[in-house]
Motif scaffolding. Sequence first.
Motif, PDB file in Angstrom:
ATOM      1  N   VAL A 134      14.166  20.068  13.143  1.00  0.00           N
ATOM      2  CA  VAL A 134      14.976  21.095  12.474  1.00  0.00           C
ATOM      3  C   VAL A 134      15.214  20.717  11.018  1.00  0.00           C
ATOM      4  CG1 VAL A 134      17.204  22.274  12.415  1.00  0.00           C
ATOM      5  CG2 VAL A 134      16.070  21.830  14.614  1.00  0.00           C
ATOM      6  N   THR A 135      15.655  19.487  10.799  1.00  0.00           N
ATOM      7  CA  THR A 135      15.967  19.057   9.431  1.00  0.00           C
ATOM      8  C   THR A 135      14.761  18.485   8.699  1.00  0.00           C
ATOM      9  OG1 THR A 135      16.576  16.818  10.106  1.00  0.00           O
ATOM     10  CG2 THR A 135      18.310  18.502  10.157  1.00  0.00           C
ATOM     11  N   GLY A 136      13.795  17.972   9.458  1.00  0.00           N
ATOM     12  CA  GLY A 136      12.674  17.273   8.837  1.00  0.00           C
ATOM     13  C   GLY A 136      12.988  15.833   8.485  1.00  0.00           C
ATOM     14  N   GLU A 137      14.140  15.323   8.931  1.00  0.00           N
ATOM     15  CA  GLU A 137      14.537  13.947   8.636  1.00  0.00           C
ATOM     16  C   GLU A 137      13.885  12.965   9.614  1.00  0.00           C
ATOM     17  OE1 GLU A 137      16.168  13.143   6.050  1.00  0.00           O
ATOM     18  OE2 GLU A 137      17.662  14.673   5.539  1.00  0.00           O
ATOM     19  N   LEU A 138      13.777  11.719   9.172  1.00  0.00           N
ATOM     20  CA  LEU A 138      13.296  10.624  10.011  1.00  0.00           C
ATOM     21  C   LEU A 138      14.484   9.679  10.230  1.00  0.00           C
ATOM     22  CD1 LEU A 138      10.734   9.301  11.338  1.00  0.00           C
ATOM     23  CD2 LEU A 138      10.524   7.974   9.210  1.00  0.00           C
ATOM     24  N   PRO A 139      15.216   9.815  11.336  1.00  0.00           N
ATOM     25  CA  PRO A 139      16.432   9.013  11.539  1.00  0.00           C
ATOM     26  C   PRO A 139      16.140   7.516  11.566  1.00  0.00           C
ATOM     27  CG  PRO A 139      16.376  10.885  13.052  1.00  0.00           C
ATOM     28  CD  PRO A 139      15.026  10.801  12.412  1.00  0.00           C
ATOM     29  N   VAL A 140      16.947   6.759  10.836  1.00  0.00           N
ATOM     30  CA  VAL A 140      16.735   5.318  10.738  1.00  0.00           C
ATOM     31  C   VAL A 140      17.167   4.604  12.004  1.00  0.00           C
ATOM     32  CG1 VAL A 140      17.457   3.229   9.501  1.00  0.00           C
ATOM     33  CG2 VAL A 140      16.931   5.316   8.227  1.00  0.00           C
ATOM     34  N   THR A 165      10.100  15.279   2.741  1.00  0.00           N
ATOM     35  CA  THR A 165      11.146  14.368   3.210  1.00  0.00           C
ATOM     36  C   THR A 165      10.960  12.965   2.642  1.00  0.00           C
ATOM     37  OG1 THR A 165      11.208  15.577   5.294  1.00  0.00           O
ATOM     38  CG2 THR A 165      12.259  13.407   5.253  1.00  0.00           C
ATOM     39  N   ARG A 166      12.028  12.435   2.071  1.00  0.00           N
ATOM     40  CA  ARG A 166      12.017  11.056   1.581  1.00  0.00           C
ATOM     41  C   ARG A 166      12.924  10.234   2.489  1.00  0.00           C
ATOM     42  NH1 ARG A 166      10.772  10.763  -4.724  1.00  0.00           N
ATOM     43  NH2 ARG A 166      10.212   8.726  -3.917  1.00  0.00           N
ATOM     44  N   PRO A 167      12.363   9.584   3.501  1.00  0.00           N
ATOM     45  CA  PRO A 167      13.200   8.811   4.420  1.00  0.00           C
ATOM     46  C   PRO A 167      13.805   7.605   3.728  1.00  0.00           C
ATOM     47  CG  PRO A 167      10.875   8.426   4.869  1.00  0.00           C
ATOM     48  CD  PRO A 167      10.933   9.509   3.840  1.00  0.00           C
ATOM     49  N   ASP A 168      14.765   6.995   4.396  1.00  0.00           N
ATOM     50  CA  ASP A 168      15.412   5.798   3.853  1.00  0.00           C
ATOM     51  C   ASP A 168      14.504   4.601   4.128  1.00  0.00           C
ATOM     52  OD1 ASP A 168      17.033   3.742   3.024  1.00  0.00           O
ATOM     53  OD2 ASP A 168      18.825   4.467   4.065  1.00  0.00           O
ATOM     54  N   VAL A 169      13.484   4.466   3.288  1.00  0.00           N
ATOM     55  CA  VAL A 169      12.474   3.433   3.494  1.00  0.00           C
ATOM     56  C   VAL A 169      13.093   2.040   3.415  1.00  0.00           C
ATOM     57  CG1 VAL A 169      10.366   2.395   2.544  1.00  0.00           C
ATOM     58  CG2 VAL A 169      10.565   4.882   2.718  1.00  0.00           C
ATOM     59  N   ALA A 170      13.993   1.832   2.464  1.00  0.00           N
ATOM     60  CA  ALA A 170      14.589   0.500   2.302  1.00  0.00           C
ATOM     61  C   ALA A 170      15.335   0.059   3.561  1.00  0.00           C
ATOM     62  CB  ALA A 170      15.526   0.496   1.097  1.00  0.00           C
ATOM     63  N   ALA A 171      16.018   0.985   4.216  1.00  0.00           N
ATOM     64  CA  ALA A 171      16.730   0.644   5.447  1.00  0.00           C
ATOM     65  C   ALA A 171      15.747   0.329   6.572  1.00  0.00           C
ATOM     66  CB  ALA A 171      17.658   1.783   5.857  1.00  0.00           C
ATOM     67  N   PRO A 315      15.390  18.581   4.589  1.00  0.00           N
ATOM     68  CA  PRO A 315      15.870  17.208   4.408  1.00  0.00           C
ATOM     69  C   PRO A 315      16.811  17.104   3.213  1.00  0.00           C
ATOM     70  CG  PRO A 315      13.603  17.409   3.655  1.00  0.00           C
ATOM     71  CD  PRO A 315      13.944  18.690   4.341  1.00  0.00           C
ATOM     72  N   ALA A 316      17.724  16.141   3.279  1.00  0.00           N
ATOM     73  CA  ALA A 316      18.710  15.969   2.214  1.00  0.00           C
ATOM     74  C   ALA A 316      18.052  15.487   0.928  1.00  0.00           C
ATOM     75  CB  ALA A 316      19.787  14.984   2.664  1.00  0.00           C
ATOM     76  N   ARG A 317      17.054  14.648   1.052  1.00  0.00           N
ATOM     77  CA  ARG A 317      16.361  14.124  -0.125  1.00  0.00           C
ATOM     78  C   ARG A 317      14.871  14.362   0.057  1.00  0.00           C
ATOM     79  NH1 ARG A 317      14.648   8.705  -1.864  1.00  0.00           N
ATOM     80  NH2 ARG A 317      14.556   8.707  -4.142  1.00  0.00           N
ATOM     81  N   ARG A 318      14.272  15.034  -0.917  1.00  0.00           N
ATOM     82  CA  ARG A 318      12.878  15.422  -0.748  1.00  0.00           C
ATOM     83  C   ARG A 318      12.190  15.560  -2.093  1.00  0.00           C
ATOM     84  NH1 ARG A 318      13.484  21.509   1.637  1.00  0.00           N
ATOM     85  NH2 ARG A 318      11.296  21.132   2.133  1.00  0.00           N
ATOM     86  N   THR A 319      10.868  15.508  -2.071  1.00  0.00           N
ATOM     87  CA  THR A 319      10.105  15.876  -3.251  1.00  0.00           C
ATOM     88  C   THR A 319      10.070  17.402  -3.348  1.00  0.00           C
ATOM     89  OG1 THR A 319       8.000  16.005  -2.065  1.00  0.00           O
ATOM     90  CG2 THR A 319       8.622  13.846  -2.960  1.00  0.00           C
ATOM     91  N   ALA A 320       9.571  17.895  -4.469  1.00  0.00           N
ATOM     92  CA  ALA A 320       9.541  19.347  -4.714  1.00  0.00           C
ATOM     93  C   ALA A 320       8.349  19.973  -3.987  1.00  0.00           C
ATOM     94  CB  ALA A 320       9.473  19.619  -6.211  1.00  0.00           C
ATOM     95  N   THR A 321       8.434  19.953  -2.658  1.00  0.00           N
ATOM     96  CA  THR A 321       7.344  20.410  -1.809  1.00  0.00           C
ATOM     97  C   THR A 321       7.906  21.331  -0.735  1.00  0.00           C
ATOM     98  OG1 THR A 321       6.354  18.212  -2.121  1.00  0.00           O
ATOM     99  CG2 THR A 321       5.358  19.642  -0.446  1.00  0.00           C
ATOM    100  N   ALA A 322       7.389  22.553  -0.669  1.00  0.00           N
ATOM    101  CA  ALA A 322       7.855  23.540   0.313  1.00  0.00           C
ATOM    102  C   ALA A 322       6.734  23.859   1.293  1.00  0.00           C
ATOM    103  CB  ALA A 322       8.303  24.815  -0.392  1.00  0.00           C
TER     104      ALA A 322
END
Length: 395
Positions: A134-140, A165-171, A315-322
Amino acid sequence: MPLPLDRIRASYPALSDGYAYLDGAAGTQTPTPVIEAIADAYRRGIGNVTGTFPASHRSDAIVAAARAAVADLVGGAPDGVIFGPNMTTLTYRLSRALAGPEDEVVLSRLDHDANVRPWVQTGATVRWAEVDTVTGELPVKQYARLIGPRTRVVAVTAASNILGTRPDVAAITALAHEAGALTYVDGVHATAHGPVDVRALGADFYATSAYKWSGPHIGAVIADPALLETLKPDKLAPSPDTVPERFETGTAAFADLAGVTAAVDHLAGLLPGEGTRRERLLASMTAAEEHEQSLFAELLDGLSTLPHVTLYGKPARRTATAYFAVAGHAPRQVAEHLAGRGVNVWSGHSYAWELTGALGIRDGGAVRAGLVHYNDRSDVERLLEGVRSIPPGRP
């Protein structure tokens, strides 16, 4: 500081054809300095490396300059920059050096298949990180249970090539490192859309492709040279055993590598300014990201008001891609209709094989429109006008 958009657009000859190039996620256009750098390498004469004559010395210098340029782009070390024909080829090569049937790898459904299939085909046991469809997020949180003592590699994207979607890669990489696993980050889509710091991301390996950021079709993987020293890839007996050369099979595309350096210099010069190339890149790419996000807000707002359009992911944080669908019309038909109105977009699964499968749209996919730093408001307006003009029943 805003981007000097008129100057930037004037440096891309292809933009003069009158089309709105919203297909940057499939490959950007090439600015004049890159074209000239490639042509100049051929004009001046190049030879294979490590020879005794000037043309060979020029190739030596081209390779060294390209390694330094890519290192500046992503915050890595020049001696850790591996070049190849594309990211997919390099990932296949490195996956064989990093994992095998006795290992476990953690992969994500968010990733482009180039950061999935090479790892699956090593024979390693695969553990999957799932996407919120739904959100397109990748839960950490899921990574805490997926990563274990047998995990050799955690492969994850820095940005989805269809949802942005820009997941929280650092986490995610922090969890991997706690378990003693290595991390392989696909930065192909992310690199064009903002500043990159491989150390901050926690990427042991960071993959990118120059043709996604105004360069030629060259792939690169960046790693710590000390880590590369511990790996022994298959190679020809007489080929160099030094790092990073032992990971590079065959003769390099030397003229294209000259274009890689020119592309990095072009990005560093998007804004006027002084400082090191790395400092100028950080400033320019930050401005590019702000410019893209401003236009993207208008694009999303416009598409979301159309009742016959379905947007995938939020997603909350994303590149400019639709990534979107138009009711009653196959994605290919929508792309053809827009092309007829001078708007370039992509359609299909775009090699996001696992993600489109999870979304239930692998057969046909959807329409992808992406912004890069040379796009302007008129490009967005033309896309929205084109989608609005699709009549009921057929484009």
